[in-house]
Design an enzyme around this catalytic site. Structure first.
Site, PDB file in Angstrom:
ATOM      1  N   GLU A 287       0.930  -1.210  -0.030  1.00  0.00           N
ATOM      2  CA  GLU A 287      -0.029  -0.066   0.080  1.00  0.00           C
ATOM      3  C   GLU A 287       0.900   1.221   0.165  1.00  0.00           C
ATOM      4  OE1 GLU A 287      -3.730   1.928   2.350  1.00  0.00           O
ATOM      5  OE2 GLU A 287      -2.369   0.778   3.652  1.00  0.00           O
TER       6      GLU A 287
ATOM      7  N   LYS B 245      -9.735   1.885  -2.820  1.00  0.00           N
ATOM      8  CA  LYS B 245     -10.114   1.225  -1.166  1.00  0.00           C
ATOM      9  C   LYS B 245     -11.513   1.746  -0.998  1.00  0.00           C
ATOM     10  CE  LYS B 245      -7.666   1.608   3.352  1.00  0.00           C
ATOM     11  NZ  LYS B 245      -6.468   2.079   3.747  1.00  0.00           N
TER      12      LYS B 245
ATOM     13  N   CYS C 135      -5.610  -2.914   2.599  1.00  0.00           N
ATOM     14  CA  CYS C 135      -5.493  -2.543   4.200  1.00  0.00           C
ATOM     15  C   CYS C 135      -6.844  -2.745   4.899  1.00  0.00           C
ATOM     16  CB  CYS C 135      -4.972  -1.226   4.262  1.00  0.00           C
ATOM     17  SG  CYS C 135      -4.181  -0.950   5.913  1.00  0.00           S
TER      18      CYS C 135
END
Length: 272
Positions: free
Chosen positions: A40, A109, A150
């Protein structure tokens, strides 16, 4: 097939990050990796104060480099994530390139990292970022792969839908911190893997104690039995593992939870 996770040391100089990332991708390919993943925020420091400064259009400089190195090495490359600018909004975005250099997937995301653990950590991605609104999967000759970034890993429903859609490997570029990392990083991966009987891989930046946001590191691969089969420490490194899909088929046969779900009583569905 061989999977390589590049736990990159990320500096404040974008050109250095890109150059080092591409060098490590070449190294991984030379060692037989067919699927290579970056962490990331691999081209910029992680933090709300950096996202706008480092943001790019897609396609742009960073994704162009990823496309070129994927084609040069003839591999599938998961480009970690970069801050993306589109229509005045910023996203935390992962791009995937195939062996011909074509972009196969773009995952923004979905779940933004807004947390407050008193005395430990406070962070609010939504101050600068907008959320993505879609699931992202891509096919390889080896298996179908699902993507998250994440914080997406904390949402079990997302992984369940990827499993329902035929994914056998989930990859999460992520940067857990020194509070959430030791507590939940491995636990969440093992949970996602064993619940859905698939492989889960996470790719973190290397730890930099001097950074404003200190990443936990420990890029990891977990098999469908919930076992950790490869794991990094905190330093810059490349983690290799050979993914055996026969193992996945055996586990699903031995404990057939997918066919034994009580779909008459409950269900998780993809809305769009």
């Amino acid at each position: 097939f061989r999977l390589a996770l590049i736990q990159l040391h990320v500096s404040a100089v974008k050109s250095d990050n890109l150059q080092r990332a591409c060098g490590l991708v070449r190294e991984a390919s030379a060692k037989g990796a067919k699927l290579v993943a970056l962490p990331e925020c691999f081209n910029s420091p992680y933090g709300t104060q950096y996202f706008r400064e480092y943001a790019e259009k897609i396609p742009g400089e960073s994704t162009q480099k990823l496309s070129e190195v994927a084609k040069e090495c003839s591999i599938y490359l998961i480009g970690g994530s970069i801050p993306e600018e589109d229509g005045g909004k910023l996203y935390n975005t992962c791009t995937v390139f195939g062996p011909d250099g074509a972009m196969l997937a773009k995952h923004r995301k979905v779940h933004l990292f807004d947390i407050n653990v008193p005395g430990k950590i406070q962070f609010k991605e939504s101050e600068t970022l907008s959320p993505g609104n879609s699931f992202s999967m891509f096919d390889t000759p080896y298996c179908k792969v699902g993507l998250g970034i994440c914080y997406d890993m904390r949402f079990a429903e997302m992984a369940q839908i990827y499993g329902q859609k035929g994914c056998q490997l989930l990859i999460y570029p992520g940067a857990f911190n020194m509070t959430t990392g030791p507590a939940h990083w491995e636990l969440l991966q093992r949970g996602r893997a064993v619940d859905n009987q698939l492989f889960v891989a996470t790719v973190s930046p290397a730890r930099d104690e001097k950074a404003s946001y200190v990443a936990w590191g420990h890029s990891t691969v977990v098999n469908p039995w919930g076992e950790v089969i490869a794991k990094a420490g905190a330093e810059e490194t490349v983690v290799y593992t050979d993914i055996d899909l026969k193992k996945l088929a055996e586990i699903r046969q031995q404990i057939p939870i997918l066919s034994q779900k009580r779909c008459d009583l409950y269900g998780v569905e993809m809305k769009k």
